[in-house]
Design a protein around this motif. Structure first.
Motif, mmCIF file in Angstrom:
data_model
loop_
_atom_site.group_PDB
_atom_site.id
_atom_site.type_symbol
_atom_site.label_atom_id
_atom_site.label_comp_id
_atom_site.label_asym_id
_atom_site.label_seq_id
_atom_site.Cartn_x
_atom_site.Cartn_y
_atom_site.Cartn_z
ATOM 1 N N VAL A 187 0.730 -1.526 0.108
ATOM 2 C CA VAL A 187 0.121 0.098 0.048
ATOM 3 C C VAL A 187 0.798 1.241 -0.026
ATOM 4 O O VAL A 187 0.204 2.315 -0.370
ATOM 5 N N ASN A 188 2.297 1.209 0.492
ATOM 6 C CA ASN A 188 3.023 2.296 0.327
ATOM 7 C C ASN A 188 3.592 2.580 -1.095
ATOM 8 O O ASN A 188 4.230 3.680 -1.265
ATOM 9 N N GLU A 189 3.416 1.531 -2.022
ATOM 10 C CA GLU A 189 3.870 1.811 -3.374
ATOM 11 C C GLU A 189 2.765 2.190 -4.183
ATOM 12 O O GLU A 189 3.017 2.358 -5.347
ATOM 13 N N ARG A 190 1.453 1.857 -3.755
ATOM 14 C CA ARG A 190 0.352 2.205 -4.816
ATOM 15 C C ARG A 190 -0.761 3.000 -4.128
ATOM 16 O O ARG A 190 -0.580 2.928 -2.915
ATOM 17 N N ASP A 191 -1.653 3.374 -4.845
ATOM 18 C CA ASP A 191 -2.605 4.027 -4.221
ATOM 19 C C ASP A 191 -4.123 3.699 -5.162
ATOM 20 O O ASP A 191 -3.992 4.235 -6.400
ATOM 21 N N ILE A 192 -4.852 2.749 -4.597
ATOM 22 C CA ILE A 192 -5.856 2.105 -5.612
ATOM 23 C C ILE A 192 -7.097 2.422 -4.443
ATOM 24 O O ILE A 192 -7.471 1.753 -3.813
ATOM 25 N N THR A 193 -7.873 3.334 -5.032
ATOM 26 C CA THR A 193 -9.167 3.485 -4.288
ATOM 27 C C THR A 193 -10.556 3.869 -5.125
ATOM 28 O O THR A 193 -10.351 4.054 -6.373
ATOM 29 N N GLY A 194 -11.421 4.066 -4.461
ATOM 30 C CA GLY A 194 -12.656 4.172 -5.537
ATOM 31 C C GLY A 194 -14.042 4.671 -4.645
ATOM 32 O O GLY A 194 -14.028 4.658 -3.328
ATOM 33 N N ARG A 232 1.957 4.491 -13.598
ATOM 34 C CA ARG A 232 0.771 4.649 -14.513
ATOM 35 C C ARG A 232 -0.237 5.124 -13.593
ATOM 36 O O ARG A 232 -0.651 4.642 -12.484
ATOM 37 N N LEU A 233 -0.873 6.216 -14.150
ATOM 38 C CA LEU A 233 -2.218 6.652 -13.490
ATOM 39 C C LEU A 233 -3.243 6.131 -13.995
ATOM 40 O O LEU A 233 -3.272 6.489 -15.090
ATOM 41 N N ASN A 234 -4.103 5.526 -13.466
ATOM 42 C CA ASN A 234 -5.353 5.074 -14.164
ATOM 43 C C ASN A 234 -6.726 5.792 -13.297
ATOM 44 O O ASN A 234 -6.787 5.726 -12.257
#
Length: 250
Positions: A187-194, A232-234
């Protein structure tokens, strides 16, 4: 120079208080946070009134103020080149995700640029990297200068609002990679929320504009300093209800 002093002061304050935000910095400078963001990202020309106000709020010496004024009076170079629009024929050649990743990787100044090094960094077979480099060169997006690979354009854009099978394929591949990132990175290397929300469909065009603006502003923030990673930003915004059959776009 003004941007540099603002960044230095913001960094100094965040070191003293890790929770200190850009919004808090704007509050302390008594300017709008959007104005501050535009100045830091060099998207706004600073007028005399705003400049005078900011310099009063910053701990600047007389020499520093003189440097800032001198810098702002020096004409900036004119940007003559606009990002090229990539047509569908080229998009078909570079539709696989590794093409875009390689283009960004080539901007990493200290990274080794040999195909084997790129393959290792992107976790790809070297044959696939070689194929992608050939495709990018044939599409005119990279060139060779004395054996060194160079990106021919800092960025490029695609058409908006026009259905594109090639872009659909590229987006699908990146969504799949985002799914893998859930387990491959901490979680420190990515940010995936919604978030799931009930909306008024008439506001979708405005939402798309805001998303595009956010992508541009976030890119400018992340590109500050020396690049050392490729990210990559999605951003996905799509309906969960199906009240009508819509044309599939990119």
């Amino acid at each position: 120079m003004l941007q540099q002093y603002l960044l230095q002061e913001f960094e100094r304050r965040t070191k003293a208080n890790p929770n200190y935000s850009l919004r808090a910095f704007a509050r302390d400078l008594e300017i709008h946070s959007g104005t501050l963001s535009s100045i830091l990202n060099q998207r706004r020309t600073v007028g005399a009134k705003v400049l005078t106000h900011i310099m009063k709020k910053l701990p600047l010496s007389a020499a520093d103020k003189k440097k800032i004024l001198s810098d702002l009076m020096t004409p900036a170079p004119v940007e003559s080149e606009k990002p090229p629009v990539i047509d569908e024929e080229v998009l078909n050649i570079i539709k696989d995700w590794e093409h875009y990743a390689i283009l960004s990787y080539l901007h990493l100044r200290k990274a080794k640029k040999a195909p084997g090094d790129m393959a290792k960094a992107l976790r790809l077979p070297q044959a696939k990297v070689l194929r992608a480099l050939t495709n990018l060169e044939s599409a005119g997006l990279i060139s060779r200068d004395g054996g060194q690979l160079k990106v021919t354009h800092k960025s490029f854009i695609t058409s908006r609002g026009i259905p594109s099978p090639a872009l659909r394929e590229a987006h699908a591949q990146y969504i799949e990679k985002a799914k893998r990132a859930l387990t491959e990175f901490s979680v420190n290397e990515r940010d995936i929320t919604g978030t799931t929300i009930a909306i008024s469909s008439k506001n979708l065009p405005k939402a798309k504009e805001l998303i595009q603006q956010f992508r541009q502003e976030l890119s400018e923030i992340l590109e500050q300093g020396e690049a050392d990673e490729v990210f990559r930003l999605n951003i996905q915004l799509f309906p969960l209800t199906h009240k009508k059959t819509a044309e599939i776009s990119k």
